[in-house]
Design an enzyme around this catalytic site. Sequence first.
Site, PDB file in Angstrom:
ATOM      1  N   HIS A 102      74.900   4.588  14.492  1.00 33.37           N
ATOM      2  CA  HIS A 102      74.355   3.801  13.542  1.00 33.37           C
ATOM      3  C   HIS A 102      75.460   2.600  13.146  1.00 33.37           C
ATOM      4  O   HIS A 102      76.427   2.977  12.497  1.00 33.37           O
ATOM      5  CB  HIS A 102      73.988   4.641  12.049  1.00 33.37           C
ATOM      6  CG  HIS A 102      73.349   3.804  10.994  1.00 33.37           C
ATOM      7  ND1 HIS A 102      72.374   3.892  10.144  1.00 33.37           N
ATOM      8  CD2 HIS A 102      73.643   2.577  10.460  1.00 33.37           C
ATOM      9  CE1 HIS A 102      72.065   3.317   9.238  1.00 33.37           C
ATOM     10  NE2 HIS A 102      72.899   2.385   9.296  1.00 33.37           N
TER      11      HIS A 102
ATOM     12  N   HIS B 224      75.681  -2.075  12.367  1.00 34.34           N
ATOM     13  CA  HIS B 224      75.155  -3.407  12.044  1.00 34.34           C
ATOM     14  C   HIS B 224      76.046  -4.313  12.823  1.00 34.34           C
ATOM     15  O   HIS B 224      77.060  -4.542  12.357  1.00 34.34           O
ATOM     16  CB  HIS B 224      75.083  -3.559  10.636  1.00 34.34           C
ATOM     17  CG  HIS B 224      74.243  -2.397   9.767  1.00 34.34           C
ATOM     18  ND1 HIS B 224      72.890  -2.968   9.478  1.00 34.34           N
ATOM     19  CD2 HIS B 224      74.565  -1.531   9.534  1.00 34.34           C
ATOM     20  CE1 HIS B 224      72.167  -1.791   8.920  1.00 34.34           C
ATOM     21  NE2 HIS B 224      73.544  -0.916   8.842  1.00 34.34           N
TER      22      HIS B 224
ATOM     23  N   LYS C 272      63.242   2.104  12.956  1.00 37.35           N
ATOM     24  CA  LYS C 272      63.924   2.335  11.431  1.00 37.35           C
ATOM     25  C   LYS C 272      63.063   2.246  10.258  1.00 37.35           C
ATOM     26  O   LYS C 272      62.394   1.080  10.171  1.00 37.35           O
ATOM     27  CB  LYS C 272      65.410   1.222  11.540  1.00 37.35           C
ATOM     28  CG  LYS C 272      65.911   1.461  10.261  1.00 37.35           C
ATOM     29  CD  LYS C 272      66.935   2.731  10.160  1.00 37.35           C
ATOM     30  CE  LYS C 272      67.250   3.239   8.862  1.00 37.35           C
ATOM     31  NZ  LYS C 272      68.770   2.328   8.814  1.00 37.35           N
TER      32      LYS C 272
ATOM     33  N   HIS D  38      66.277   5.359   6.231  1.00 39.54           N
ATOM     34  CA  HIS D  38      67.180   5.138   5.186  1.00 39.54           C
ATOM     35  C   HIS D  38      66.477   5.915   4.114  1.00 39.54           C
ATOM     36  O   HIS D  38      65.514   5.222   3.423  1.00 39.54           O
ATOM     37  CB  HIS D  38      67.296   3.382   4.946  1.00 39.54           C
ATOM     38  CG  HIS D  38      68.155   3.282   3.829  1.00 39.54           C
ATOM     39  ND1 HIS D  38      69.486   2.619   3.938  1.00 39.54           N
ATOM     40  CD2 HIS D  38      67.869   3.466   2.239  1.00 39.54           C
ATOM     41  CE1 HIS D  38      69.988   2.599   2.535  1.00 39.54           C
ATOM     42  NE2 HIS D  38      69.207   3.056   1.595  1.00 39.54           N
TER      43      HIS D  38
ATOM     44  N   HIS E 157      73.132   7.914   7.315  1.00 32.59           N
ATOM     45  CA  HIS E 157      74.002   7.919   6.271  1.00 32.59           C
ATOM     46  C   HIS E 157      73.851   8.779   4.976  1.00 32.59           C
ATOM     47  O   HIS E 157      73.968   8.236   4.113  1.00 32.59           O
ATOM     48  CB  HIS E 157      74.357   6.609   5.817  1.00 32.59           C
ATOM     49  CG  HIS E 157      73.402   5.524   5.622  1.00 32.59           C
ATOM     50  ND1 HIS E 157      72.338   5.739   4.747  1.00 32.59           N
ATOM     51  CD2 HIS E 157      72.810   4.220   6.021  1.00 32.59           C
ATOM     52  CE1 HIS E 157      71.280   4.901   4.610  1.00 32.59           C
ATOM     53  NE2 HIS E 157      71.434   4.125   5.575  1.00 32.59           N
TER      54      HIS E 157
ATOM     55  N   ASP F 245      77.798   3.244  10.318  1.00 33.95           N
ATOM     56  CA  ASP F 245      77.275   2.161   9.344  1.00 33.95           C
ATOM     57  C   ASP F 245      78.042   1.122   9.050  1.00 33.95           C
ATOM     58  O   ASP F 245      78.034   0.229   7.903  1.00 33.95           O
ATOM     59  CB  ASP F 245      76.901   2.979   8.024  1.00 33.95           C
ATOM     60  CG  ASP F 245      75.551   2.034   7.203  1.00 33.95           C
ATOM     61  OD1 ASP F 245      75.078   1.312   7.911  1.00 33.95           O
ATOM     62  OD2 ASP F 245      75.276   2.400   6.148  1.00 33.95           O
TER      63      ASP F 245
HETATM   64  N1  OTD Z   1      74.162  -0.161   3.828  1.00 34.04           N
HETATM   65  N2  OTD Z   1      75.090  -2.487   4.050  1.00 34.04           N
HETATM   66  C1  OTD Z   1      74.163  -2.760   4.939  1.00 34.04           C
HETATM   67  C2  OTD Z   1      73.461  -1.742   5.550  1.00 34.04           C
HETATM   68  C3  OTD Z   1      73.734  -0.464   5.201  1.00 34.04           C
HETATM   69  O1  OTD Z   1      71.784   0.883   4.132  1.00 34.04           O
HETATM   70  C4  OTD Z   1      72.583   0.663   5.287  1.00 34.04           C
HETATM   71  O2  OTD Z   1      72.221   0.938   6.634  1.00 34.04           O
HETATM   72  C5  OTD Z   1      74.207  -4.132   5.403  1.00 34.04           C
HETATM   73  O3  OTD Z   1      74.948  -4.884   5.325  1.00 34.04           O
HETATM   74  O4  OTD Z   1      73.298  -4.299   6.469  1.00 34.04           O
HETATM   75  C6  OTD Z   1      74.852  -1.181   3.398  1.00 34.04           C
HETATM   76  O5  OTD Z   1      75.615  -1.015   2.433  1.00 34.04           O
HETATM   77 ZN    ZN Z   2      73.101   0.752   8.220  1.00 34.67          ZN
HETATM   78 ZN    ZN Z   3      70.465   2.189   5.388  1.00 30.27          ZN
END
Ligand code: OTD
Ligand code: ZN
Ligand code: ZN
Length: 345
Positions: free
Chosen positions: A13, A15, A98, A135, A173, A246
């Site tokens: 997981h 970004h 997702k 999520h 997460h 994450d």
């Molecule tokens: N959580 N920030 C982000 C994604 C995650 O929920 C998430 O997966 C982001 O900045 O893309 C965060 O705090």
């Molecule tokens: Zn994330």
């Molecule tokens: Zn998330």
Amino acid sequence: MQTLTITSPDDWHLHFRDGDMLKETVPATARCFKRAIVMPNLVPPVVNAQMATEYKQRIMEAVPAGAEFEPLMTLYLTNQTTRQDIKDARAAGVTACKLYPAGATTNSDAAVEGIDALFPVFEEIMQQNMLLLVHGEVTEAEIDIFDREKAFIDKYLQKIVSTFTDLRVVFEHITTKDAVDFVVASSDNVAATITPQHLLLNRNDLLVGGIRPHNYCLPVLKRNTHQQALRNIVASGSPKFFLGTDSAPHEQHKKENACGCAGCYSAWSAIELYAHVFEELGALDKLEGFASHYGPDFYGLPRNTSTLTLIKQEWQIPTSITPPSGEPIVPFFAGETVSWKLQQS
Ligand code: OTD
Ligand code: ZN
Ligand code: ZN
């Protein structure tokens, strides 16, 4: 010198963002991970096979020469997603879909309002043998932010997993004992990822002595009893829980702000941070399962055949990173000392 050699790990997981930022994020992850599940919350989000294929191509162009790295792509579900979108995604090699409740995290405004309306899409994901990544937080304004994960389990997740018993679901997460207990009690088709920040920190690290914006992420850090439940479950070696950083970069000025962005950029120290935690737990022997075995096993993919070696050596996480854009980023755990270091090959 003490060393620890494990099967090469994957990050289930993260970004990467897009554009120039890929030149920063992709090498950081390819440094130690062979594969990563790439989240689709771009602006605009990755909602169909073509967008996923093009995004994958942009990521591949940022992989450093000689590195072996495979991005595993995901589709962002919206209320417009159709069963055909899922079939097309499967045919294009997309790994998973997702589910973001609308407004739950960064760039999730386009996401799903009424989850029940998506049940036909979940059925198609199951039929295509893809995975549903969740999520798990409700977004109703009246629900307290610290209760949103548990409320999501009670209101939605329980129903999703009991309706689609053959659907593989990753509860992403996780941050609470409630989530740990739910995953443990569910079938073998339900697993969870756990981030370094939720293992290392609790909400005191966010709020005591001043607000610490670099520890702000979503789902938000919880009280220490929840942190302890996460630490206990990874130390137990349960194969239902595996690595997902994450890692989510935001420029320094967007986090150090009156309305600071959520997300911790951990890629430059990810495997080292997990090794640090597992050592604290007296469970270094469980690191390889968590980082390198349980993820591919759950996804139905082969485990990596190469290895990675960590050296017992203290080092300090840099206080700032400057990506090609020139706008500095403060990495997660900046300035802190970590006790394991990746051996450079
Ligand atoms: N959580 N920030 C982000 C994604 C995650 O929920 C998430 O997966 C982001 O900045 O893309 C965060 O705090
Ligand atoms: Zn994330
Ligand atoms: Zn998330």
